[in-house]
Design a protein around this motif. Structure first.
Motif, PDB file in Angstrom:
ATOM      1  N   GLY A  15       0.796  -1.214   0.000  1.00 49.49           N
ATOM      2  CA  GLY A  15       0.000   0.000   0.000  1.00 49.49           C
ATOM      3  C   GLY A  15       0.831   1.268   0.000  1.00 49.49           C
ATOM      4  O   GLY A  15       0.303   2.368  -0.225  1.00 49.49           O
ATOM      5  N   GLY A  16       2.113   1.135   0.242  1.00 41.35           N
ATOM      6  CA  GLY A  16       2.996   2.279   0.298  1.00 41.35           C
ATOM      7  C   GLY A  16       3.490   2.709  -1.075  1.00 41.35           C
ATOM      8  O   GLY A  16       3.062   2.187  -2.113  1.00 41.35           O
ATOM      9  N   SER A  17       4.410   3.678  -1.066  1.00 39.47           N
ATOM     10  CA  SER A  17       4.917   4.262  -2.313  1.00 39.47           C
ATOM     11  C   SER A  17       6.438   4.353  -2.278  1.00 39.47           C
ATOM     12  O   SER A  17       7.051   4.466  -1.212  1.00 39.47           O
ATOM     13  CB  SER A  17       4.345   5.671  -2.513  1.00 39.47           C
ATOM     14  OG  SER A  17       2.945   5.658  -2.611  1.00 39.47           O
ATOM     15  N   LEU A  18       7.008   4.317  -3.455  1.00 41.71           N
ATOM     16  CA  LEU A  18       8.436   4.559  -3.655  1.00 41.71           C
ATOM     17  C   LEU A  18       8.609   5.286  -4.977  1.00 41.71           C
ATOM     18  O   LEU A  18       7.782   5.120  -5.885  1.00 41.71           O
ATOM     19  CB  LEU A  18       9.232   3.246  -3.711  1.00 41.71           C
ATOM     20  CG  LEU A  18       9.565   2.512  -2.418  1.00 41.71           C
ATOM     21  CD1 LEU A  18      10.229   1.185  -2.743  1.00 41.71           C
ATOM     22  CD2 LEU A  18      10.456   3.357  -1.516  1.00 41.71           C
ATOM     23  N   ARG A  19       9.678   6.061  -5.084  1.00 41.06           N
ATOM     24  CA  ARG A  19      10.010   6.684  -6.358  1.00 41.06           C
ATOM     25  C   ARG A  19      11.417   6.283  -6.744  1.00 41.06           C
ATOM     26  O   ARG A  19      12.365   6.534  -5.992  1.00 41.06           O
ATOM     27  CB  ARG A  19       9.901   8.202  -6.307  1.00 41.06           C
ATOM     28  CG  ARG A  19      10.059   8.825  -7.689  1.00 41.06           C
ATOM     29  CD  ARG A  19       9.884  10.326  -7.699  1.00 41.06           C
ATOM     30  NE  ARG A  19      11.092  11.023  -7.276  1.00 41.06           N
ATOM     31  CZ  ARG A  19      11.373  12.269  -7.617  1.00 41.06           C
ATOM     32  NH1 ARG A  19      10.539  12.950  -8.403  1.00 41.06           N
ATOM     33  NH2 ARG A  19      12.474  12.839  -7.178  1.00 41.06           N
ATOM     34  N   LEU A  20      11.532   5.664  -7.891  1.00 40.14           N
ATOM     35  CA  LEU A  20      12.833   5.299  -8.436  1.00 40.14           C
ATOM     36  C   LEU A  20      13.312   6.388  -9.382  1.00 40.14           C
ATOM     37  O   LEU A  20      12.512   7.010 -10.079  1.00 40.14           O
ATOM     38  CB  LEU A  20      12.749   3.972  -9.191  1.00 40.14           C
ATOM     39  CG  LEU A  20      12.190   2.778  -8.426  1.00 40.14           C
ATOM     40  CD1 LEU A  20      12.241   1.530  -9.303  1.00 40.14           C
ATOM     41  CD2 LEU A  20      12.913   2.556  -7.125  1.00 40.14           C
ATOM     42  N   SER A  21      14.620   6.590  -9.390  1.00 46.45           N
ATOM     43  CA  SER A  21      15.232   7.553 -10.303  1.00 46.45           C
ATOM     44  C   SER A  21      16.273   6.845 -11.153  1.00 46.45           C
ATOM     45  O   SER A  21      16.916   5.898 -10.706  1.00 46.45           O
ATOM     46  CB  SER A  21      15.913   8.681  -9.531  1.00 46.45           C
ATOM     47  OG  SER A  21      14.997   9.383  -8.731  1.00 46.45           O
TER      48      SER A  21
END
Length: 121
Positions: A15-21
């Motif tokens: 349910g959480g979030s992550l941002r990849l770069s």
């Protein structure tokens, strides 16, 4: 040559979030697709999302459509993958790639080293 460096992976609850770069350097990327692929343990590498530099065309795998968003910053030569509503089945090593493969990994010429994403239930 194009060098790609991913960052932003980690451990997150379902349910959480992550941002990849993915930071790119080297040859100009103006006509390339930038793709994100993932490979879970014991499984083949699979397409996640892609974005074409220049006209910003975006493509998504059905499994992530509506949850993940690919975007880019032309000034920084960086592409991002915002991942929301993460599921345990999203757990994998995520790879950034540059090339003409669109949805096919075989068509991408340059790859990053990968970043681990783990989603706990």
């Amino acid at each position: 040559q194009v060098q790609l460096v991913e960052s932003g992976g980690g451990l997150v609850q379902a349910g959480g979030s992550l941002r990849l770069s993915c930071a790119a350097s080297g040859r100009t990327l103006s006509s390339y697709f930038m793709g994100w692929f993932r490979q879970a343990s014991g499984k083949e590498r699979e397409f996640v999302a892609a974005r074409k530099w220049g006209d910003s065309t975006t493509l998504y795998a059905d499994s992530v459509e509506g949850r993940f968003t690919i975007s880019g910053d032309n000034d920084k030569n960086t592409v991002y993958l915002q991942m929301n509503s993460l599921l345990p089945e999203d757990t994998a090593v995520y790879y950034c790639a540059a090339g003409w493969g669109v949805r096919s990994a075989k068509g991408y010429d340059f790859w990053g080293q990968g970043t681990q994403v783990t989603v706990s239930s």
